[in-house]
Design a protein around this motif. Structure first.
Motif, PDB file in Angstrom:
ATOM      1  N   GLN A 163       0.841  -1.032  -0.128  1.00  0.00           N
ATOM      2  CA  GLN A 163       0.088  -0.073  -0.092  1.00  0.00           C
ATOM      3  C   GLN A 163       0.812   1.292   0.059  1.00  0.00           C
ATOM      4  N   ASP A 164       2.059   1.274   0.551  1.00  0.00           N
ATOM      5  CA  ASP A 164       2.797   2.592   0.659  1.00  0.00           C
ATOM      6  C   ASP A 164       3.586   2.830  -0.405  1.00  0.00           C
ATOM      7  N   LEU A 165       3.514   1.800  -1.431  1.00  0.00           N
ATOM      8  CA  LEU A 165       4.036   1.947  -2.812  1.00  0.00           C
ATOM      9  C   LEU A 165       2.834   2.317  -3.572  1.00  0.00           C
TER      10      LEU A 165
ATOM     11  N   ASP B 244       0.415   4.358  -2.764  1.00  0.00           N
ATOM     12  CA  ASP B 244       0.221   5.539  -2.263  1.00  0.00           C
ATOM     13  C   ASP B 244       1.156   6.668  -2.780  1.00  0.00           C
ATOM     14  N   SER B 245       2.536   6.207  -3.016  1.00  0.00           N
ATOM     15  CA  SER B 245       3.414   6.871  -3.500  1.00  0.00           C
ATOM     16  C   SER B 245       3.294   7.159  -4.989  1.00  0.00           C
ATOM     17  N   LEU B 246       2.814   6.273  -5.514  1.00  0.00           N
ATOM     18  CA  LEU B 246       2.645   6.408  -7.005  1.00  0.00           C
ATOM     19  C   LEU B 246       1.385   7.371  -7.278  1.00  0.00           C
ATOM     20  N   ARG B 247       0.290   7.093  -6.570  1.00  0.00           N
ATOM     21  CA  ARG B 247      -0.743   7.972  -6.968  1.00  0.00           C
ATOM     22  C   ARG B 247      -0.702   9.532  -6.610  1.00  0.00           C
ATOM     23  N   VAL B 248       0.445   9.787  -6.089  1.00  0.00           N
ATOM     24  CA  VAL B 248       0.684  11.266  -5.987  1.00  0.00           C
ATOM     25  C   VAL B 248       1.035  11.821  -7.379  1.00  0.00           C
TER      26      VAL B 248
END
Length: 760
Positions: A550-552, A554-558
């Motif tokens: 999930q952290d990856l 979330d970082s891509l969705r930025v």
């Protein structure tokens, strides 16, 4: 042409306050704070001063022989006769704003504001004995260097603030009173009274004023109104919603925007839009943002801290981002549209992929690792050496690898018969006599008998013939059953992941039922090409419940556009404002505000807005107010702001009649409007669109040719809504809508099986 070419009185104003001095100063003023002392080069310091034309001519005569000395312009285009400007910086000894470029008074010739070097000042002082012991000052306590002794006491004053001169009847100009001190709003004299120019304008420092009027781009911030007027005078009769936004813009504490041109600063608007020009930082237009009804002042709610300010400005900005300016530019539009469409389509692919990665795991794809997933399971074919070598040796036997029974005696027999080898050892006759149905030869019922028949083919000549026809190279082949064994086909022990070719065939059938390769060598080449170097770091990307942590995600969705639930976006969510897709919400907000105005609260809101505007502008309605101090005006302004906040709280707490319904109507639609505006503004910035007005005929023709496809909108990204929305009610717009209509109709009809016979 002389730099002292001035027409009186059209180019300036005679001061009413200092009429006894005959004080006149030009409309042309310093439009932004400039340093009293400026550095023009490492060893060149220049000071602000007022000089006459005679003094200027003597400076030119004296210093023209100096290397590279000539007339130049420095800060705010203020003249400077000196060497080239190589380093333009301010010495921290104070600044001056709104000082007149020209001024004169009784007994004083026309003076112009210039920068003077120390040598030039020394030169001028040497020619006026009065200046040897004292300094004369003009407006804003800027030194003057008049040759004439008459200058002292006539519109000029000394550092000693000398007594009045008899020649002007006791009305010598008090420098401290004239220049005064800065307040937040403008210049005030030492007794706290505002200093006004000849038209009654308070002399403001420029920042609180309204830029956009007059030849120099500045309309004074505060204006003296000589006659009283009441709250119902008709000064403003527009809608309440428009008034709220205008007041919010008026009291905006933001700074003007300056650009540098040839060492000079010039004030320009932040944006010239379809609706307004924005001369102060629009992001600072936040009055009312922290209330429960930000719609009344047209600002972004404070729940959007990364997009504060004037909502009207952001609408205006988004519209011009499609058209290029506040006028339509076709090439700019085409470039912006194409880039926004490309961003939308690409982003939607990523958004969909991330949602899939978030909702599925490796097991969903029949894999237990990224190595298996990225190789589609073919990584296991690379284990050891025997399997690939066996594939290279079996030749055309591999043509049955997708049959579902590859690796069995049945598959070997079928290939031999298909390639004309059924005559060997009477294989075809024997199988036919035993009742084998060649159309169903893969049936495992026949396997024992077929196995027995193949085992009997041992003649060396027959085996050589079989290898030649099958283009195989099995070493030391004993009989055709060797084609079913990995170790026999490879000629080395089986070190693969599979026990035999039957297991290989079953795995292949599941992974590649439509394989196009027909020889073992082709399959071996495919296996060799598979890249299976997946490291432990990559394997750590997945979790037990998702393809990607999930952290990856979330970082891509930025990097991707903002959308509710991370769902796909349309082009309207990037650059759609001009299409009018938010027009309905805007209209509903205005309807709600009009309904609120029709209640008892309406006049109260309007009165509060009017008072805020008046107290900020320091517009007196009475003689008493004309003499009030700046602090008094500021206090009244803050009281009115507080009254507005209290009034909004009162309205929100009112549960009588239709007030709750009106408030909900306003807030619901304004929330829809601002949330979409927020998303569009943010997405446009993320898209990093770099459009220009460059374009050729091909680009225009290609866009027109694509219009039917945009109308059909097969990707469902809003291209049809965008183009319909921007068409106008004229010949071109109506033709465009017709083309769009046919494009949409053709898509519907052709999908239903209708033959399209013609297009526009």
């Amino acid at each position: 042409m002389s730099i002292f070419n001035i027409n009186f009185p059209s180019d300036g104003i005679y001061s009413a306050r200092y009429s006894s001095l005959g004080l006149w100063y030009s409309n042309q003023k310093v439009t932004y704070p400039v340093p009293r002392i400026a550095r023009y080069d490492n060893n060149v310091i220049a000071y602000l001063g007022y000089i006459t034309e005679e003094e200027y001519n003597s400076i030119v005569a004296e210093f023209s022989s100096y290397p590279n000395y000539e007339l130049r312009q420095g800060y705010n285009s203020i003249d400077y006769f000196g060497p080239p400007i190589r380093l333009l910086s301010a010495i921290p000894k104070g600044t001056v704003a709104l000082a007149p470029i020209y001024y004169k008074a009784n007994g004083i010739d026309l003076h112009k504001l210039v920068y003077l070097t120390q040598e030039q000042i020394t030169f001028l002082k040497a020619r006026n004995p009065v200046l040897a012991n004292k300094t004369l000052y003009g407006p804003w306590r800027i030194p003057i260097y008049d040759y004439s002794a008459d200058a002292e006491g006539n519109g000029a004053n000394t550092s000693e603030i000398s007594a009045s001169d008899s020649r002007n009847n006791g009305s010598s100009l008090d420098v401290n009173e004239f220049s005064g001190t800065w307040s937040q709003d403008g210049w005030y004299s030492k007794d706290g009274k505002p200093i006004r120019d000849g038209s009654g304008n308070i002399i403001g420092r420029g920042v609180p004023g309204e830029f956009g009027g007059g030849g120099d781009g500045y309309r004074p911030a505060f204006r003296y109104v000589p006659i009283p007027f009441g709250p119902n005078s008709g000064v403003y009769t527009g809608s309440l919603s428009a008034q709220g936004n205008m007041v919010a813009m008026q009291i905006n504490p933001g700074k003007p925007k300056f650009v540098t041109e040839a060492y000079n600063l010039r004030v320009v608007p932040y944006h010239s839009g379809y609706f307004k020009e924005y001369w102060k930082d629009p992001s600072e237009t936040t009055f009312g943002a922290n209330t429960q009804m930000p719609a009344l002042t047209g600002v972004m709610p404070d729940k959007y801290p990364d997009l504060p300010g004037n909502a009207v400005y952001y609408v205006d900005l988004q519209m011009s981002r499609l058209s290029g300016s506040n006028a339509w530019e076709n090439n700019f539009f085409i470039n912006a549209f194409n880039q926004a469409l490309g961003y939308t389509l690409t982003s939607n692919s990523y958004l969909a992929a991330l949602k899939t990665a978030e909702g599925t795991d490796l097991a969903y794809y029949g894999a237990d690792s990224y190595q298996v997933l990225t190789t589609q399971g073919f990584n296991q074919y690379q284990v050891g050496n025997a399997l690939v070598l066996a594939f290279r040796n079996i030749g055309k036997i591999a043509r049955e690898i997708t049959s579902g029974y590859f690796g069995t005696a049945n598959a070997v027999a079928k290939v031999m018969i298909d390639l004309g080898l059924g005559y060997i050892n009477n294989l075809s006759v024997n199988l036919y006599s035993a009742g084998v149905n060649f159309e169903d030869i893969g049936n495992e019922v026949y396997t024992p008998y077929i196995t027995d028949q193949l085992r009997q083919i041992t003649n060396a000549t027959d085996l050589q013939t079989i290898q030649e026809v099958l283009e195989s190279s099995v070493p030391n082949i004993a009989n055709p059953l060797d084609y079913t064994r990995i170790d026999r086909s490879a000629g080395i022990p089986n070190d693969s992941e599979f026990t035999d070719f039957v297991a290989v065939g079953q795995d292949f059938y599941n992974r590649a039922p439509n394989l196009l390769l027909t020889t073992g060598a082709e399959i071996a080449d495919l296996i060799d090409k598979i890249q299976s170097n997946v490291t432990a770091n990559v394997e750590a990307v997945s979790t037990a419940n998702a393809l990607i942590r999930q952290d990856l995600i979330d970082s891509l969705r930025v990097l991707l556009p903002y959308s509710p639930n991370n769902s796909p976006i349309s082009i309207l969510n990037v650059i759609g404002m001009s299409s009018g897709y938010l027009l309905q919400e805007m209209q509903k907000v205005n309807e709600g505000v009009a309904a609120l105005y029709a209640t008892d609260y309406g006049p109260q809101i309007r009165s509060t807005f009017s008072n805020i505007s008046r107290y900020y502008a320091k517009v007196p309605l009475t003689t008493q107010e004309q003499s009030e101090s700046a602090a008094w005006w500021d206090t009244q302004l803050e009281k009115e702001k507080t009254a507005y906040y209290t009034l909004i709280d009162t309205i929100m707490a009112d549960t009588t009649g239709n007030i709750p319904a009106i408030v909900d109507h306003i807030n619901t639609n304004y929330d829809n409007f601002t949330s979409n505006l927020y998303a569009e503004y943010r997405n446009y910035n993320l898209a990093n669109i770099a459009s220009s007005n460059f374009g050729d005929v091909t680009s225009t023709l290609a866009f027109i040719q694509s219009m039917p496809g945009y109308a059909a909108d097969p990707d469902n990204v809003g291209t049809d809504l965008m183009l319909y929305g921007i068409t106008q009610s004229n010949d071109g717009g109506e033709i465009a809508r017709t083309v769009l209509d046919q494009g949409k109709n053709d898509a519907f009809l052709s999908n239903a099986g209708v033959t399209i016979t013609g297009i526009i």
